[in-house]
Design a protein around this motif. Structure first.
Motif, short mmCIF file in Angstrom:
data_model
loop_
_atom_site.label_atom_id
_atom_site.label_comp_id
_atom_site.label_asym_id
_atom_site.label_seq_id
_atom_site.Cartn_x
_atom_site.Cartn_y
_atom_site.Cartn_z
N PHE A 92 59.13 22.70 -34.46
CA PHE A 92 60.38 22.15 -34.97
C PHE A 92 60.12 21.03 -35.97
N ALA A 93 59.17 20.18 -35.64
CA ALA A 93 58.84 19.05 -36.52
C ALA A 93 58.32 19.54 -37.87
N PHE A 94 57.54 20.59 -37.84
CA PHE A 94 56.98 21.11 -39.08
C PHE A 94 58.00 21.89 -39.90
N ILE A 95 58.76 22.77 -39.24
CA ILE A 95 59.65 23.68 -39.95
C ILE A 95 60.94 23.00 -40.42
N TYR A 96 61.57 22.23 -39.53
CA TYR A 96 62.89 21.68 -39.85
C TYR A 96 62.85 20.23 -40.33
N LEU A 97 61.85 19.48 -39.91
CA LEU A 97 61.78 18.08 -40.33
C LEU A 97 60.77 17.86 -41.45
N ASN A 98 60.08 18.95 -41.83
CA ASN A 98 59.12 18.90 -42.94
C ASN A 98 58.05 17.83 -42.75
N GLU A 99 57.60 17.67 -41.51
CA GLU A 99 56.53 16.72 -41.27
C GLU A 99 55.22 17.27 -41.83
N GLU A 100 54.37 16.37 -42.28
CA GLU A 100 53.11 16.77 -42.90
C GLU A 100 52.19 17.43 -41.88
N VAL A 101 51.43 18.43 -42.34
CA VAL A 101 50.52 19.14 -41.46
C VAL A 101 49.24 19.46 -42.23
N SER A 102 48.14 19.37 -41.55
CA SER A 102 46.86 19.71 -42.16
C SER A 102 46.18 20.78 -41.31
N PHE A 103 45.20 21.43 -41.90
CA PHE A 103 44.46 22.46 -41.16
C PHE A 103 43.80 21.85 -39.93
N LEU A 104 43.28 20.65 -40.07
CA LEU A 104 42.60 19.98 -38.96
C LEU A 104 43.57 19.73 -37.81
N PHE A 105 44.81 19.34 -38.14
CA PHE A 105 45.81 19.08 -37.11
C PHE A 105 46.15 20.38 -36.37
N VAL A 106 46.37 21.47 -37.12
CA VAL A 106 46.68 22.76 -36.51
C VAL A 106 45.55 23.19 -35.58
N PHE A 107 44.30 22.98 -36.03
CA PHE A 107 43.15 23.33 -35.20
C PHE A 107 43.16 22.51 -33.91
#
Length: 288
Positions: A106-121
């Motif tokens: 939700f934070a990523f899709i609707y709030l457009n919070e920043e995301v990095s590959f390292l965070f996803v990992f």
């Protein structure tokens, strides 16, 4: 101070797990204790709040959401209890902890919070760690009850996501402490409704042991939510970080304390999960 609030939320959430473990040892009626718990949560929050004019909030735009979320608190609790009864503790634990993915998405899709590959990992590692730490036995799902863990998974995720929505939409017009005690008021009202239904069906009266247990549960329960809300506010546009570290942190601390206090043993999968959890927390924190 932001990290302090997050740590306090983890500590109080973990204490809830320990108290529930003692409920089992002392054969406490969980339903009775949980209703008392929600009353205590409301009273503690109300007394500690500088905003006690609850009547003026009844017509506020945010208040109905708090009451509805409180009802959801109770509904998910009983779903977890039913899942444990029908399918075992392991299924409940895995379903509940995996729900962290819902508020993160939700934070990523609707709030457009920043995301990095390292965070996803790091998040992927955290989900794996939660699975390995939670599993105590082979998971055998009965088809008749396969919807129960899905309800726990979605319900837990919806609760965390709702807390984030309340913070993002209303934190500028109302204090988080007011939102906190309002949510628990809704949970207590929901408990009263269920109590009325159970009483008509001949449920037993409250015992002194259940009341004491509810009081002991209510104080950390309130502060676990309160500090989580404060942490969400403090980590602006980084709520995924809060939910990720909070969820894994609770699992790790609960596991360590269960070993120290209750002498519970870790199997090979649990040890792998514990190691993955430490690594994932480090990666998530570094990525942010």
């Amino acid at each position: 101070m932001a990290i302090v609030f997050l740590i306090l939320s983890i500590v109080f959430s973990t204490s809830i797990n320990l108290i529930f473990r003692w409920f089992k040892d002392y054969k406490v009626d969980k339903f009775q204790a949980i209703i008392v718990n929600y009353l205590v949560c409301f009273v503690v929050g109300y007394l500690l709040s500088s905003d006690r004019d609850i009547l003026s909030h009844l017509s506020s735009s945010w208040f109905p959401y708090c009451i509805l979320l409180g009802f959801l608190f109770v509904a998910i609790f009983f779903s977890m209890a039913l899942t444990t009864e029908k399918m075992g503790i392991s299924v409940t634990a895995v379903s509940g902890k995996m729900s962290v993915v819902v508020p993160i998405l939700f934070a990523f899709i609707y709030l457009n919070e920043e995301v990095s590959f390292l965070f996803v990992f790091g998040v992927i590692l955290s989900l794996l760690s939660i699975y390995f730490i939670s599993v105590k036995e082979e998971l055998a799902l009965d088809r008749r009850y396969f919807l129960l863990p899905i309800i726990v998974f979605l319900g837990g995720g919806i609760i965390d996501t709702s807390l984030k929505i309340l913070e993002s939409e209303f934190s500028d017009i109302v204090a988080m402490e007011t939102i906190s005690y309002s949510i628990f008021l809704g949970a207590f009202l929901a408990g009263l409704v269920i109590l009325f239904i159970r009483t008509r069906r001949g449920a037993s009266a409250f015992t002194k042991k259940s009341i004491v247990a509810g009081i002991l549960l209510g104080v950390p329960n309130y502060f676990s939510i309160y500090f989580l809300l404060i942490a969400i506010v403090s980590f602006k546009r980084k709520s995924a970080l809060v939910f990720g570290i909070n969820n894994v942190g609770v699992v790790v601390l609960s596991t360590l304390l269960s070993i120290l206090i209750f002498r519970e043993n870790l199997n090979k999968k649990n040890k792998i999960g514990l190691a993955l959890a430490v690594i994932s927390i480090s990666i998530i924190a570094y990525a942010n």
